[in-house]
Motif scaffolding. Structure first.
Motif, PDB file in Angstrom:
ATOM      1  N   GLY A 158       0.824  -1.186   0.000  1.00 48.03           N
ATOM      2  CA  GLY A 158       0.000   0.000   0.000  1.00 48.03           C
ATOM      3  C   GLY A 158       0.867   1.247   0.000  1.00 48.03           C
ATOM      4  N   GLU A 159       0.372   2.281   0.717  1.00 51.63           N
ATOM      5  CA  GLU A 159       1.091   3.565   0.760  1.00 51.63           C
ATOM      6  C   GLU A 159       2.357   3.517   1.600  1.00 51.63           C
ATOM      7  N   VAL A 160       2.303   2.791   2.734  1.00 54.02           N
ATOM      8  CA  VAL A 160       3.383   2.852   3.730  1.00 54.02           C
ATOM      9  C   VAL A 160       3.855   1.454   4.121  1.00 54.02           C
ATOM     10  N   PRO A 161       4.429   0.674   3.197  1.00 51.95           N
ATOM     11  CA  PRO A 161       4.786  -0.716   3.507  1.00 51.95           C
ATOM     12  C   PRO A 161       6.125  -0.912   4.217  1.00 51.95           C
ATOM     13  N   ASN A 162       6.985   0.117   4.223  1.00 48.48           N
ATOM     14  CA  ASN A 162       8.345  -0.073   4.741  1.00 48.48           C
ATOM     15  C   ASN A 162       8.334  -0.428   6.221  1.00 48.48           C
ATOM     16  N   GLY A 163       9.063  -1.473   6.566  1.00 52.04           N
ATOM     17  CA  GLY A 163       9.157  -1.917   7.952  1.00 52.04           C
ATOM     18  C   GLY A 163       8.147  -2.982   8.320  1.00 52.04           C
ATOM     19  N   TYR A 164       7.325  -3.392   7.359  1.00 49.61           N
ATOM     20  CA  TYR A 164       6.267  -4.370   7.609  1.00 49.61           C
ATOM     21  C   TYR A 164       6.332  -5.504   6.593  1.00 49.61           C
ATOM     22  N   ASN A 165       5.821  -6.659   7.009  1.00 54.12           N
ATOM     23  CA  ASN A 165       5.571  -7.768   6.097  1.00 54.12           C
ATOM     24  C   ASN A 165       4.209  -8.357   6.426  1.00 54.12           C
ATOM     25  N   VAL A 166       3.614  -9.020   5.437  1.00 58.34           N
ATOM     26  CA  VAL A 166       2.309  -9.629   5.667  1.00 58.34           C
ATOM     27  C   VAL A 166       2.297 -11.060   5.160  1.00 58.34           C
ATOM     28  N   SER A 167       1.328 -11.804   5.691  1.00 56.18           N
ATOM     29  CA  SER A 167       1.086 -13.166   5.208  1.00 56.18           C
ATOM     30  C   SER A 167      -0.413 -13.387   5.128  1.00 56.18           C
ATOM     31  N   ARG A 168      -0.880 -13.793   3.955  1.00 57.80           N
ATOM     32  CA  ARG A 168      -2.288 -14.208   3.838  1.00 57.80           C
ATOM     33  C   ARG A 168      -2.274 -15.722   4.046  1.00 57.80           C
ATOM     34  N   LEU A 169      -2.486 -16.137   5.258  1.00 58.24           N
ATOM     35  CA  LEU A 169      -2.313 -17.528   5.660  1.00 58.24           C
ATOM     36  C   LEU A 169      -3.344 -18.432   4.995  1.00 58.24           C
ATOM     37  N   ASN A 170      -4.541 -17.958   4.876  1.00 56.93           N
ATOM     38  CA  ASN A 170      -5.643 -18.648   4.215  1.00 56.93           C
ATOM     39  C   ASN A 170      -6.704 -17.590   3.943  1.00 56.93           C
ATOM     40  N   LYS A 171      -7.901 -18.011   3.528  1.00 59.47           N
ATOM     41  CA  LYS A 171      -8.897 -17.002   3.194  1.00 59.47           C
ATOM     42  C   LYS A 171      -9.304 -16.170   4.411  1.00 59.47           C
ATOM     43  N   ARG A 172      -9.271 -16.775   5.591  1.00 64.96           N
ATOM     44  CA  ARG A 172      -9.748 -16.115   6.801  1.00 64.96           C
ATOM     45  C   ARG A 172      -8.721 -15.187   7.433  1.00 64.96           C
ATOM     46  N   GLU A 173      -7.427 -15.521   7.318  1.00 64.53           N
ATOM     47  CA  GLU A 173      -6.429 -14.878   8.166  1.00 64.53           C
ATOM     48  C   GLU A 173      -5.399 -14.076   7.378  1.00 64.53           C
ATOM     49  N   PHE A 174      -5.073 -12.906   7.914  1.00 69.78           N
ATOM     50  CA  PHE A 174      -4.106 -12.009   7.272  1.00 69.78           C
ATOM     51  C   PHE A 174      -3.296 -11.371   8.389  1.00 69.78           C
ATOM     52  N   SER A 175      -2.016 -11.716   8.489  1.00 71.01           N
ATOM     53  CA  SER A 175      -1.205 -11.237   9.603  1.00 71.01           C
ATOM     54  C   SER A 175      -0.235 -10.156   9.143  1.00 71.01           C
ATOM     55  N   LEU A 176       0.118  -9.300  10.072  1.00 74.21           N
ATOM     56  CA  LEU A 176       1.065  -8.198   9.824  1.00 74.21           C
ATOM     57  C   LEU A 176       2.246  -8.352  10.766  1.00 74.21           C
ATOM     58  N   ARG A 177       3.457  -8.329  10.239  1.00 83.79           N
ATOM     59  CA  ARG A 177       4.648  -8.533  11.059  1.00 83.79           C
ATOM     60  C   ARG A 177       5.558  -7.316  11.021  1.00 83.79           C
ATOM     61  N   LEU A 178       6.001  -6.928  12.218  1.00 82.67           N
ATOM     62  CA  LEU A 178       7.045  -5.921  12.362  1.00 82.67           C
ATOM     63  C   LEU A 178       8.317  -6.660  12.728  1.00 82.67           C
TER      64      LEU A 178
END
Lengths: 112, 110
Positions: free
Chosen positions: A58-78
């Motif tokens: 998106g606009e401000v992705p630096n310093g973050y990662n994401v995982s779409r684990l399955n249809k239900r779950e979406f995690s954000l990692r610092l």
């Protein structure tokens, strides 16, 4: 029907620590999003997943990662938290991309 | 890029009607949503326009004019509980992502 559930609700970290914010939706939505909101500001998109198996910056992705684990779950990692990442983080989902979004209650994250 | 403009603050009295405007500049525009957020709370969806015209949902209505890149949220019969921030958000058809305005703080006075 819980809608969008975020955990944890509050977290305090030290600079350099890592953390994963969890988000799950039970509405069978295809698209999911992570936003941050700083005091008195609007929502800024960090990452999104238009459908299961895809993620985009998106606009401000630096310093973050994401995982779409399955249809239900979406995690954000610092990976290495910085004070500038102190914010309220909202997860949202929508039935399809470009549709109105439903938000979780937010995670209030403070980094010292 | 994409940008949206909305007034930062609006004040009105209980029982009145208030209109919150939103102008947008975006490529691949698909639709405009409106959200309400109370202090310390999460944004909640209010209304959505993909086509030109007026959408009515109870006391709240939203309008879109694609040719003018403009929309508004209309709140009728204002109540004290309507004091909150209101955000417009533009949906992008190509990328599937949304851009939010900075929000309008509505204060309803007795």
């Amino acid at each position: 029907n819980a809608g969008v559930t975020q955990t944890p609700k509050f977290q305090v970290l030290k600079t350099g620590q890592s953390m994963t914010l969890q988000c799950a939706q039970d509405m069978n939505h295809n698209s999911m999003y992570w936003y941050r909101q700083d005091p008195g500001m609007g929502l800024r998109l960090i990452y999104y997943s238009a459908s299961e198996g895809t993620t985009d910056k998106g606009e401000v992705p630096n310093g973050y990662n994401v995982s779409r684990l399955n249809k239900r779950e979406f995690s954000l990692r610092l990976e290495s938290a910085a004070p500038s990442q102190t914010s309220v983080y909202f997860c949202a989902s929508s039935e399809q991309k470009n549709q109105p979004q439903h938000f979780g209650d937010g995670t209030r994250l403070s980094i010292l | 890029g994409q940008s949206l403009e909305q007034p930062s603050e609006v004040t009105a009295v209980e029982g009145a009607i208030v209109q919150i405007n939103c102008t947008y500049q975006t490529s691949g525009f698909y639709g405009l949503s409106w959200y309400q957020q109370h202090d310390g709370g999460a944004p909640t969806f209010l209304s959505y326009n993909a086509l030109d015209g007026l959408e009515e949902t109870g006391r709240f209505s939203s309008f879109l004019s694609r040719s003018d890149s403009y929309g508004y949220l209309l709140l009728q019969e204002l109540q004290m509980k309507d004091s909150a921030s209101y955000f417009c958000a533009a949906h992008n058809t190509n990328a599937g992502k949304s851009t939010f305005g900075d929000g309008t703080t509505l204060t309803v006075k007795p």
